[in-house]
Design an enzyme around this catalytic site. Structure first.
Site, PDB file in Angstrom:
ATOM      1  N   CYS A  72       4.584 -54.378  -0.631  1.00  0.00           N
ATOM      2  CA  CYS A  72       5.713 -54.632  -1.297  1.00  0.00           C
ATOM      3  C   CYS A  72       6.525 -55.798  -0.957  1.00  0.00           C
ATOM      4  O   CYS A  72       6.859 -55.680   0.246  1.00  0.00           O
ATOM      5  CB  CYS A  72       6.349 -53.195  -1.713  1.00  0.00           C
ATOM      6  SG  CYS A  72       7.699 -53.603  -2.569  1.00  0.00           S
ATOM      7  N   CYS A 127       6.832 -49.582  -6.790  1.00  0.00           N
ATOM      8  CA  CYS A 127       6.477 -49.152  -5.504  1.00  0.00           C
ATOM      9  C   CYS A 127       7.140 -47.724  -5.153  1.00  0.00           C
ATOM     10  O   CYS A 127       8.260 -47.626  -5.739  1.00  0.00           O
ATOM     11  CB  CYS A 127       7.281 -50.156  -4.509  1.00  0.00           C
ATOM     12  SG  CYS A 127       7.397 -49.678  -2.753  1.00  0.00           S
ATOM     13  N   CYS A 167      10.547 -48.075  -2.683  1.00  0.00           N
ATOM     14  CA  CYS A 167      11.925 -48.841  -3.036  1.00  0.00           C
ATOM     15  C   CYS A 167      11.983 -48.835  -4.588  1.00  0.00           C
ATOM     16  O   CYS A 167      12.961 -49.348  -5.159  1.00  0.00           O
ATOM     17  CB  CYS A 167      11.823 -50.328  -2.661  1.00  0.00           C
ATOM     18  SG  CYS A 167      10.875 -51.505  -3.273  1.00  0.00           S
ATOM     19  N   CYS A 204      -2.857 -54.550 -12.468  1.00  0.00           N
ATOM     20  CA  CYS A 204      -2.503 -55.900 -12.694  1.00  0.00           C
ATOM     21  C   CYS A 204      -1.102 -56.050 -12.021  1.00  0.00           C
ATOM     22  O   CYS A 204      -0.250 -55.677 -12.623  1.00  0.00           O
ATOM     23  CB  CYS A 204      -2.581 -56.134 -14.093  1.00  0.00           C
ATOM     24  SG  CYS A 204      -2.284 -57.847 -14.603  1.00  0.00           S
TER      25      CYS A 204
HETATM   26 FE    FE Z   1       8.948 -51.152  -2.382  1.00  0.00          FE
END
Ligand code: FE
Length: 178
Positions: A95, A144, A147, A167
């Site tokens: 991420c 994610c 976060c 995607c």
């Molecule tokens: Fe993250």
């Protein structure tokens, strides 16, 4: 006069300087940026993934303008413009907001869409999903789990063994070469 001071306050709030991609890379290599291009492993407390909560101002200071637009405002980069859709190296995609390892090159495939595509995440609990009804479509948004950064969407027209197609925006990911 009241409106003028309100306007000035608004302008000041918008004047937070955001780093360019080059500045961010320089900050990272000098160690002054918290993360990016590195795996920041998951931590658990009482069996739950420890989340990261930051204010918009903190995200703006950390992310480039494009990263902020995609990760925090759920934007989408134009197809074939990112730096990872055509990446064929072995490694881990983390991420771009928090460094959580989300996808492996092992599960990346050629979707022909112009966005990096994967058939499964590294761990199911690293991904959170939400329904997205924007643009008159019903899509499953991929976030994610640590976060809350917007990554992209998941569709059920992917290859075996999962049949899923994650995607993902290149800009939502950083690549850590194996
Ligand atoms: Fe993250």
């Amino acid at each position: 006069m009241k409106y003028l001071s309100l306007l000035l306050v608004l302008l000041a709030c918008n004047a937070v300087q955001q780093p360019t991609q080059e500045q961010k890379r320089a900050q990272v290599s000098s160690g002054s940026a918290a993360l990016s291009d590195t795996i920041v492993p998951a931590q658990y407390k009482d069996g739950h993934l420890v989340r990261i909560d930051k204010t918009d101002a903190e995200w703006k200071a950390q992310l480039t303008e494009m990263e902020y637009y995609v990760l925090r405002e759920k934007g989408t980069e134009r197809a074939f413009t990112g730096d990872l859709w055509n990446n064929h190296e072995k490694g881990t995609f983390v991420c771009a907001g928090c460094g959580l390892p989300l996808f492996s090159s092992e599960t990346k495939f050629e979707s022909g869409t112009g966005w990096p595509s994967f058939y499964q995440p590294i761990k199911p609990e690293f991904i959170a999903d939400a329904e997205d009804h924007s643009y008159g479509m019903q899509r499953d948004e991929v976030l994610c789990a640590r976060c809350g950064g917007h990554q992209g969407h998941v569709f059920n027209d992917g290859p075996k063994p999962t049949g899923l197609r994650y995607c993902i925006n290149s800009v939502s990911l950083d690549f850590v070469k194996q």
